[in-house]
Scaffold this active site. Structure first.
Site, PDB file in Angstrom:
ATOM      1  N   HIS A   1      -2.797   3.454  -0.601  1.00  0.00           N
ATOM      2  CA  HIS A   1      -3.174   1.997   0.002  1.00  0.00           C
ATOM      3  C   HIS A   1      -4.740   1.979   0.225  1.00  0.00           C
ATOM      4  CE1 HIS A   1       0.978   0.486   0.773  1.00  0.00           C
ATOM      5  NE2 HIS A   1       1.112   2.032   0.665  1.00  0.00           N
TER       6      HIS A   1
ATOM      7  N   GLU B   1      -6.209  -4.933  -3.315  1.00  0.00           N
ATOM      8  CA  GLU B   1      -5.774  -3.757  -3.036  1.00  0.00           C
ATOM      9  C   GLU B   1      -4.962  -3.221  -4.036  1.00  0.00           C
ATOM     10  OE1 GLU B   1      -3.070  -1.465   0.469  1.00  0.00           O
ATOM     11  OE2 GLU B   1      -3.569  -3.581   0.593  1.00  0.00           O
TER      12      GLU B   1
ATOM     13  N   GLU C   1      -4.637   5.473   3.447  1.00  0.00           N
ATOM     14  CA  GLU C   1      -5.526   4.211   3.663  1.00  0.00           C
ATOM     15  C   GLU C   1      -6.785   4.327   3.154  1.00  0.00           C
ATOM     16  OE1 GLU C   1      -4.467   1.285   3.798  1.00  0.00           O
ATOM     17  OE2 GLU C   1      -2.587   1.347   5.264  1.00  0.00           O
TER      18      GLU C   1
ATOM     19  N   HIS D   1       1.762  -2.028  -3.277  1.00  0.00           N
ATOM     20  CA  HIS D   1       1.981  -3.360  -3.706  1.00  0.00           C
ATOM     21  C   HIS D   1       2.080  -3.473  -5.173  1.00  0.00           C
ATOM     22  CE1 HIS D   1       0.533  -3.964   0.488  1.00  0.00           C
ATOM     23  NE2 HIS D   1      -0.252  -3.049   0.259  1.00  0.00           N
TER      24      HIS D   1
END
Length: 242
Positions: free
Chosen positions: A79, A24, A145, A10
């Site tokens: 992430h 995030e 994650e 991102h």
């Protein structure tokens, strides 16, 4: 020199998951910078390259294009999770991953869980998915994650620096294991003690401070078999044969 591509997910206009006061994009950037810092500080012969080192937006295609062009040995895309979970850590490889990606996946997942287990983080397992970052990378690639920003208990952990550090170190341990990296040797501390010999006699207790050697007068007296005195008023040392 081994090269590692660290991809902070991102960024910029793309915040990623949001929850509990966290975005995030901010968490994964902080984590990615820590991975680079610890990896290069602790291991020899390795360089970590970053997709981004600030809050900027890059398309997915640009991310893998840059990594592939750099000729790196592995890629790790970092992430945080969000949306419909109960918390925990999970990691991904491509659905038809190469043996190298499978081995990298095992090493990184195991390394991270070993580091964050003490914080009560649940292990959601090693999984496969058709994600761009692991599909389009030409080198072994894994996507992690790192907890859920929208799960209160996970978010509370992500706000703690020691948890971020543990996640980063877990990534580093996995990367180092897969690449067979060697830890840097710790330098021996430099002693401030100095060996001084006068007339063949060793004086104990000498000390080096700012490049100047200091030796106790009593030690000099014994070594010279002479009387050594100090006049603080005139700041004079007098040596008198016995």
């Amino acid at each position: 020199m081994k090269k590692v591509w660290i991809d902070a997910g991102h960024g910029g206009k793309d915040s990623g998951g949001i929850g509990n006061g966290l975005q995030e994009k901010d968490i994964v950037l902080k984590l990615s910078l820590a991975v680079k810092k610890y990896l290069e500080a602790q291991y020899e012969g390795v360089q970590a390259l970053l997709t981004r080192s600030s809050d900027v937006f890059l398309e997915l295609a640009d991310r893998t294009r840059k990594a592939n062009a750099a000729g790196v040995d592995i890629l790790v895309s970092i992430h945080c999770n969000a949306g419909g979970g109960t918390g925990g850590f999970e990691s991904y490889r491509y659905t038809t991953a190469t043996p190298g990606s499978i081995q990298l996946h095992e090493a990184i997942h195991t390394g991270i869980m070993r580091e964050i287990g003490e914080y009560g983080v649940s292990d959601r397992g090693q999984k496969s998915a058709n994600y761009h970052m692991v599909r389009e990378s030409k080198m072994p690639a894994v996507l992690t994650e790192n907890l859920f920003v929208d799960v209160a208990t996970d978010a509370a952990k992500l706000k703690r620096q020691e948890v971020i550090d543990s996640l980063a170190i877990g990534h580093v341990h996995g990367i180092a294991k897969f690449l067979g990296l060697q830890k840097k040797k710790e330098e021996s501390p430099v002693s401030d003690k100095v060996n001084v010999i006068v007339n063949g006699k060793e004086i104990l207790g000498g000390k080096l401070e700012n490049g100047v050697t200091y030796v106790p007068l009593r030690a000099i007296s014994e070594a010279l078999d002479a009387k050594v005195t100090w006049d603080n008023k005139t700041r004079t040392v007098t040596v008198t044969s016995k």
